[in-house]
Design a protein around this motif. Structure first.
Motif, PDB file in Angstrom:
ATOM      1  N   ALA A 167       8.043   2.405   2.504  1.00  0.00           N
ATOM      2  CA  ALA A 167       6.621   1.706   3.102  1.00  0.00           C
ATOM      3  C   ALA A 167       6.961   0.677   3.535  1.00  0.00           C
ATOM      4  N   PRO A 168       6.308   0.650   4.831  1.00  0.00           N
ATOM      5  CA  PRO A 168       6.672  -0.110   5.966  1.00  0.00           C
ATOM      6  C   PRO A 168       5.945  -1.794   5.447  1.00  0.00           C
ATOM      7  N   ARG A 169       6.826  -2.707   5.642  1.00  0.00           N
ATOM      8  CA  ARG A 169       6.474  -4.143   5.025  1.00  0.00           C
ATOM      9  C   ARG A 169       5.241  -4.450   5.499  1.00  0.00           C
ATOM     10  N   ARG A 170       4.167  -4.556   6.243  1.00  0.00           N
ATOM     11  CA  ARG A 170       2.799  -4.292   6.207  1.00  0.00           C
ATOM     12  C   ARG A 170       2.279  -3.963   5.223  1.00  0.00           C
ATOM     13  N   VAL A 171       2.410  -2.479   5.166  1.00  0.00           N
ATOM     14  CA  VAL A 171       2.239  -1.855   4.044  1.00  0.00           C
ATOM     15  C   VAL A 171       2.073  -2.343   2.663  1.00  0.00           C
ATOM     16  N   ASN A 208      -5.260   3.709   6.393  1.00  0.00           N
ATOM     17  CA  ASN A 208      -4.929   4.155   7.267  1.00  0.00           C
ATOM     18  C   ASN A 208      -3.371   4.528   7.647  1.00  0.00           C
ATOM     19  N   TYR A 209      -2.446   3.879   6.878  1.00  0.00           N
ATOM     20  CA  TYR A 209      -0.610   4.813   6.714  1.00  0.00           C
ATOM     21  C   TYR A 209      -0.768   5.863   6.361  1.00  0.00           C
ATOM     22  N   LEU A 210      -1.307   5.311   5.063  1.00  0.00           N
ATOM     23  CA  LEU A 210      -1.238   7.390   3.861  1.00  0.00           C
ATOM     24  C   LEU A 210      -2.335   8.436   4.835  1.00  0.00           C
TER      25      LEU A 210
END
Length: 464
Positions: free
Chosen positions: A271-275, A403-405
């Motif tokens: 998962a991206p760092r921001r997430v 939103n990421y998921l």
């Protein structure tokens, strides 16, 4: 013909059990995983002989017909009780009705304090009416504008500090409109009769319903796998892989998750760092419930008593006898109370031994004025992830994760209170599961829109 679908449901609380039941109703048998050794989540009912502990005082009220239909399908009518809503705040030894009633505040706290409170209330209400409209910046601002500084301080400031473990100025206010009603200023003879504000309750506590749900699943060929903690999950070529703590890997075509949202993100690969930062910003409150059976009978005419004062360490006291006589042994005629302590999931009190907790509870029993009563029985329950914290970054963090998921894992369905990190009621958790299953079958529904109404209140006339 048996379905070729193979969904995996993580968590056997109200959301997970509801999702599994819905899938079975649609001809699909999921794999149901539960990290602990029991079903029901916070809504379970631990037993010690004929003594039953309700860790949260789970009122069964809903505005959703599909939720009510499921309740009725799981338990027959003779296993449901009608329980009038009756709560109070204990302030300076006086039980002040809650939700707050203007006339009762003045009667219980005295004319002098009543006039002072009225003056503060009127001043802040005038100030609010003259200010630009909009959502208050934090809970302290919301409470002060809603109740006036004086009554906010008496009734809410100390209580919120104890139960949310934070300064009210550092808490978001978006949950308050749903959970806290304004002061009722109607005259006594014009207000609704108490019988018009009634809730349902299973005779043997909320866990009776969820035990029945688990039994229905077993009858359908779906046995919950207990003590199955998820360590990792990933997807490849349309197949989900869920790895458990013992190394077993389970395959499926979709995942329904009610595990804590931040734990879910930690279990996903890359998962991206921001997430991941957003997930690390999500926090919970733990709950310790200590059920104490006092030999003597004491008249406390409320099923919930809130304790905002500093003389109590507990935040709330349940009067189990007002919920159901079946929560204690037949023929016993004492006072059965549940003391609720809101703690940090990894804090000292959560890790305290039973002896240390007993000393704390004994002090609260004395503060309640019942220190001379003999204790017949004690039960203790620790719930590590009981309530999501609504701090200022919660909404933004949840939105970023959601939103990421949605973009990267369309067949992953977060649901329920912990799975969506929202302060949902039991029926909202169930409805989010129902909508998630509908979405799995192609329905045009959005589970994240459940409980999006800021004005929703869990109160009303009983519906069967």
């Amino acid at each position: 013909m048996e379905s070729s679908r193979s969904p995996i449901v993580i968590g056997a609380g109200p959301a997970g059990l509801t999702a599994a039941l819905r899938l079975v109703q649609n001809g699909v048998k999921p794999r149901l995983l539960e990290a602990t050794g029991h079903v029901g989540g916070l809504a379970r009912t631990p037993h010690s002989g004929d003594w039953c502990l309700d860790p949260g005082g789970h009122r069964f009220f809903t505005k959703y017909e599909e939720v009510r239909d499921l309740w009725n399908a799981l338990l027959p009518p003779d296993q449901w009780l009608s329980v009038p809503r009756s709560s109070a705040m204990l302030v300076d030894g006086e039980y002040v009705k809650y939700p707050l009633v203007g006339r009762d505040i003045v009667t219980k706290l005295g004319v002098g304090r009543g006039l002072r409170g009225l003056s503060s209330y009127a001043g802040w209400r005038m100030l609010r009416s003259g200010s630009p409209s909009g959502q208050p910046a934090n809970f302290e601002e919301w409470g002060t504008h809603e109740f006036g500084r004086y009554w906010y301080t008496i009734f809410f400031d100390g209580y919120v500090r104890k139960t949310w473990l934070a300064d009210p100025a550092e808490l978001a206010s978006d949950w308050a409109n749903q959970r806290i009603k304004p002061i009722d200023w109607t005259w006594r003879n014009k207000r609704k009769h108490p019988s018009e504000d009634v809730f349902r309750y299973p005779r043997r506590g909320p866990g009776q319903l969820w035990d029945a749900a688990a039994a229905a699943l077993v009858d359908a060929g779906v046995t919950p796998t207990l003590n199955a903690r998820v360590e990792r999950l990933w997807t490849h070529d349309g197949t989900w892989y869920v790895e458990l703590h013992d190394g077993e890997v389970i395959e499926g075509d979709a995942v329904f998750s009610s595990m804590p949202l931040q734990t879910l993100v930690e279990a996903l690969p890359a998962a991206p760092r921001r997430v991941r930062v957003a997930a690390s910003n999500l926090h919970h409150r733990g709950l310790i419930t200590v059920a104490v059976a006092l030999h003597d009978r004491h008249e406390i005419p409320f099923n919930w008593v809130y304790t905002p004062g500093g003389e109590f360490l507990c935040g709330r006291i349940q009067n189990y006898g007002r919920w159901s006589k079946n929560l204690h042994p037949a023929g016993w005629d004492g006072t059965f109370l549940g003391f609720e302590y809101f703690v940090r999931p990894d804090g000292e009190l959560m890790a305290a031994d039973d002896s240390s907790l007993s000393e704390i509870v004994e002090a609260d029993i004395r503060a309640l004025g019942l220190g001379d009563s003999r204790v017949d029985h004690v039960m203790m329950l620790r719930s590590q992830f009981a309530y999501p914290v609504y701090d200022p970054v919660r909404e933004r963090s949840v939105a970023r994760i959601r939103n990421y998921l949605r973009r990267h894992y369309p067949s992953l369905h977060p649901m329920g209170r912990n799975g969506m990190h929202r302060y949902d009621n039991q029926d909202h958790a169930m409805l989010s599961a129902m909508h998630s299953v509908a979405r799995y079958f192609g329905g045009d529904v959005d589970p994240w829109q459940v409980n999006a109404d800021r004005g929703y209140h869990e109160a009303g006339v009983l519906k069967k």
